[in-house]
Design an enzyme around this catalytic site. Structure first.
Site, PDB file in Angstrom:
ATOM      1  N   ARG A  32     102.427 -63.445  36.878  1.00  0.00           N
ATOM      2  CA  ARG A  32     102.699 -64.221  38.061  1.00  0.00           C
ATOM      3  C   ARG A  32     104.475 -64.570  38.532  1.00  0.00           C
ATOM      4  O   ARG A  32     104.562 -64.891  39.685  1.00  0.00           O
ATOM      5  CB  ARG A  32     102.119 -65.769  37.953  1.00  0.00           C
ATOM      6  N   ARG A  65      97.447 -58.867  42.604  1.00  0.00           N
ATOM      7  CA  ARG A  65      96.347 -59.578  42.258  1.00  0.00           C
ATOM      8  C   ARG A  65      95.494 -60.276  43.479  1.00  0.00           C
ATOM      9  O   ARG A  65      94.355 -60.217  43.165  1.00  0.00           O
ATOM     10  CB  ARG A  65      96.885 -61.003  41.402  1.00  0.00           C
ATOM     11  N   ASP A  97      92.922 -58.997  29.060  1.00  0.00           N
ATOM     12  CA  ASP A  97      92.865 -60.318  28.319  1.00  0.00           C
ATOM     13  C   ASP A  97      92.126 -60.199  27.244  1.00  0.00           C
ATOM     14  O   ASP A  97      91.223 -59.575  26.983  1.00  0.00           O
ATOM     15  CB  ASP A  97      92.541 -61.369  29.535  1.00  0.00           C
TER      16      ASP A  97
HETATM   17  O1  CP3 Z   1     101.825 -58.716  30.063  1.00  0.00           O
HETATM   18  C1  CP3 Z   1     101.128 -58.796  29.178  1.00  0.00           C
HETATM   19  O2  CP3 Z   1     101.291 -59.585  28.342  1.00  0.00           O
HETATM   20  C2  CP3 Z   1      99.558 -58.355  28.973  1.00  0.00           C
HETATM   21  C3  CP3 Z   1      98.603 -58.914  29.400  1.00  0.00           C
HETATM   22  C4  CP3 Z   1      98.058 -60.312  28.830  1.00  0.00           C
HETATM   23  C5  CP3 Z   1      97.430 -61.269  29.564  1.00  0.00           C
HETATM   24  N1  CP3 Z   1      96.938 -62.177  28.730  1.00  0.00           N
HETATM   25  C6  CP3 Z   1      97.429 -61.449  30.747  1.00  0.00           C
HETATM   26  C7  CP3 Z   1      97.223 -62.690  31.662  1.00  0.00           C
HETATM   27  C8  CP3 Z   1      97.522 -60.453  27.542  1.00  0.00           C
HETATM   28  C9  CP3 Z   1      98.451 -59.651  26.185  1.00  0.00           C
HETATM   29  C10 CP3 Z   1      97.212 -61.716  27.509  1.00  0.00           C
HETATM   30  C11 CP3 Z   1      97.011 -62.275  26.092  1.00  0.00           C
HETATM   31  C12 CP3 Z   1      96.034 -63.950  26.092  1.00  0.00           C
HETATM   32  N2  CP3 Z   1      95.222 -64.247  26.975  1.00  0.00           N
HETATM   33  C13 CP3 Z   1      96.285 -64.641  24.942  1.00  0.00           C
HETATM   34  C14 CP3 Z   1      97.381 -64.664  24.053  1.00  0.00           C
HETATM   35  C15 CP3 Z   1      98.784 -64.735  24.146  1.00  0.00           C
HETATM   36  C16 CP3 Z   1      98.927 -65.918  24.587  1.00  0.00           C
HETATM   37  O3  CP3 Z   1      99.609 -66.047  25.852  1.00  0.00           O
HETATM   38  O4  CP3 Z   1      98.913 -67.063  23.939  1.00  0.00           O
HETATM   39  C17 CP3 Z   1      95.489 -65.788  25.473  1.00  0.00           C
HETATM   40  C18 CP3 Z   1      95.437 -67.136  24.532  1.00  0.00           C
HETATM   41  C19 CP3 Z   1      94.809 -65.353  26.552  1.00  0.00           C
HETATM   42  C20 CP3 Z   1      93.709 -66.276  27.357  1.00  0.00           C
HETATM   43  C21 CP3 Z   1      94.247 -66.663  28.895  1.00  0.00           C
HETATM   44  N3  CP3 Z   1      94.374 -65.699  29.786  1.00  0.00           N
HETATM   45  C22 CP3 Z   1      94.778 -67.836  29.184  1.00  0.00           C
HETATM   46  C23 CP3 Z   1      94.555 -69.214  28.512  1.00  0.00           C
HETATM   47  C24 CP3 Z   1      94.851 -67.821  30.526  1.00  0.00           C
HETATM   48  C25 CP3 Z   1      95.236 -68.762  31.509  1.00  0.00           C
HETATM   49  C26 CP3 Z   1      96.455 -69.259  31.586  1.00  0.00           C
HETATM   50  C27 CP3 Z   1      97.561 -68.999  32.482  1.00  0.00           C
HETATM   51  O5  CP3 Z   1      98.709 -68.317  32.146  1.00  0.00           O
HETATM   52  O6  CP3 Z   1      97.072 -68.859  33.514  1.00  0.00           O
HETATM   53  C28 CP3 Z   1      94.973 -66.269  30.844  1.00  0.00           C
HETATM   54  C29 CP3 Z   1      95.215 -65.837  32.300  1.00  0.00           C
HETATM   55  C30 CP3 Z   1      96.117 -64.749  32.118  1.00  0.00           C
HETATM   56  N4  CP3 Z   1      96.298 -63.543  31.410  1.00  0.00           N
HETATM   57  C31 CP3 Z   1      97.215 -64.374  32.977  1.00  0.00           C
HETATM   58  C32 CP3 Z   1      97.662 -63.048  32.728  1.00  0.00           C
HETATM   59  C33 CP3 Z   1      98.646 -62.415  33.777  1.00  0.00           C
HETATM   60  C34 CP3 Z   1      97.542 -65.198  34.590  1.00  0.00           C
HETATM   61  C35 CP3 Z   1      96.299 -64.944  35.162  1.00  0.00           C
HETATM   62  C36 CP3 Z   1      96.821 -64.953  36.775  1.00  0.00           C
HETATM   63  O7  CP3 Z   1      96.847 -64.038  37.481  1.00  0.00           O
HETATM   64  O8  CP3 Z   1      96.334 -66.282  37.264  1.00  0.00           O
END
Ligand code: CP3
Length: 356
Positions: free
Chosen positions: A31, A40, A77
């Site tokens: 984001r 998105r 994810d």
């Molecule tokens: O660029 C990258 O790193 C690759 C894509 C990636 C995402 N999530 C995209 C994402 C990767 C490798 C992850 C891993 C992930 N997902 C983890 C482990 C790493 C960490 O951050 O601790 C975890 C715990 C998740 C679970 C998850 N996904 C949560 C808790 C959330 C919500 C929190 C938030 O930031 O909104 C997500 C959503 C998420 N995954 C987003 C992205 C870009 C945001 C979604 C959006 O566009 O609203």
């Protein structure tokens, strides 16, 4: 345009002298980039974006076009795997993920195992599209969540500030938690093997909540599941290096590397850089660990944080953050950080001529 044919990330992971210091960032797609928000919106929702191979490949490539990084990380994810294992999942605006809780033997036994990974063909298609489009010097990283971390989301039914139910289940040695972890091991290995078959050259296992456990429980819930995934990956013929990101385990990092056989360990932001340099890097490649808040702050704190990490030996270090970029990160600070890192490469081009 960078037209180098060698991949600095793979060189370091394979124990060779890299042509420059490899750099990539956790959550490098996301984001904080206008173009991510636009794609998105086009996809509809976050999950629609993950399952749309063309748009997922597009957002994976967005940071590669902006910054001269050495790797792309597949856009997906860690919660897609429990979803195909049978756990209802949705993402709510501003609230993060919500899952159907799994906290009984019956619910654990209903989870699908390795066969669930077959339902993630859209993700493998994203990997194939990416490998065809990435510049030759950019390595492609696949990933999954570690069983402990994914289990916390399944047991709690989403994100949770303290993850008390899961930690108490571990503390009480709950048999249903063992079943969840076992199913996750099988499914994660199959999922990673399929990513590798589609073109991922390295995989990272994200154990965001590894730091939740005391000494006596770490072997069972963090080390053993990651080790079993790697063993199974090898049995399935996937011979790529694995990066283990066991966030928050501090001085247990060397034991983690030893117990699992990872090629590199991702370090949390609180890890002392001197410890990374003088202890950890002697045993294993280290990745990290700039505080993502330093990139938001910018200025002297960013500069100093970057310079501190540049003291790590180039052939044993992958520059990264201690956790992912946050949405409020200014793009110009990322550009500044890249310029500082690349300036060091210009000052010390390491044995480039000798190895070319
Ligand atoms: O660029 C990258 O790193 C690759 C894509 C990636 C995402 N999530 C995209 C994402 C990767 C490798 C992850 C891993 C992930 N997902 C983890 C482990 C790493 C960490 O951050 O601790 C975890 C715990 C998740 C679970 C998850 N996904 C949560 C808790 C959330 C919500 C929190 C938030 O930031 O909104 C997500 C959503 C998420 N995954 C987003 C992205 C870009 C945001 C979604 C959006 O566009 O609203």
């Amino acid at each position: 345009m960078n037209t180098h044919a060698r991949q600095a990330l793979m060189e370091v992971l394979e124990g060779r002298q890299p042509w420059r210091r490899p750099v990539w960032f956790m959550r490098q797609a996301g984001r904080y980039l206008d173009e991510y928000r636009a794609t998105r919106a086009e996809a509809g929702s976050f999950l629609d974006l993950c399952y749309n191979s063309e748009l997922a490949a597009e957002v994976t490539l967005q940071p590669i076009r902006r910054f001269d990084v050495d790797a792309a990380i597949l856009f997906a994810d860690i919660l897609l795997l429990p979803q195909v294992m049978g756990v209802g999942l949705r993402f709510e605006a501003g609230e993060g993920p919500k899952l159907e809780p799994v906290r009984s033997e019956q619910a654990a036994l209903a989870l699908r195992g390795a066969e669930a990974a077959e339902d993630l063909s859209a993700i493998y298609e994203t990997v194939r599209l990416l490998r065809a489009e990435l510049p030759a010097h950019v390595a492609l990283i696949g990933f999954c969540g570690a069983p402990w971390t994914v289990a916390t989301y399944m047991v709690e039914g989403g994100g949770s500030p303290e993850r008390l139910r899961t930690r108490m289940a571990a503390m009480r040695n709950a048999p249903w938690l063992d079943i969840i972890i076992e199913r996750l091991v099988e499914a994660s290995a199959a999922y990673l093997a399929a990513q590798v078959a589609a073109g991922a050259q390295v995989v990272q296992i994200f154990d965001t909540w590894a730091g939740d456990l005391p000494d006596g429980l770490r072997e069972k819930y963090v080390f053993a599941p990651v080790r079993r995934i790697i063993e199974r990956l090898r049995e399935l013929g996937a011979d790529v290096p694995v990066i283990g990101f066991a966030r928050g385990i501090g001085a247990a990092q060397p034991a983690f590397a030893q117990a699992t056989g990872v090629a590199a360990v991702g370090c949390e932001a609180s890890m002392p850089v001197d410890y990374m340099k003088d202890v950890l890097a002697r045993e294993v490649v280290v990745q990290g660990n700039l505080d993502p808040l330093a990139v938001i702050a910018g200025g002297a704190v960013l500069e100093e944080g970057v310079q501190r990490l540049l003291r790590l030996p180039k052939q044993r270090h992958i520059f990264n953050l201690g956790h992912g970029f946050r949405p409020e990160t200014p793009v110009e600070n990322v550009e500044r950080m890249m310029a500082l890192i690349r300036a060091e490469d210009e000052r010390q081009p390491e044995r480039l001529a000798a190895t070319e």
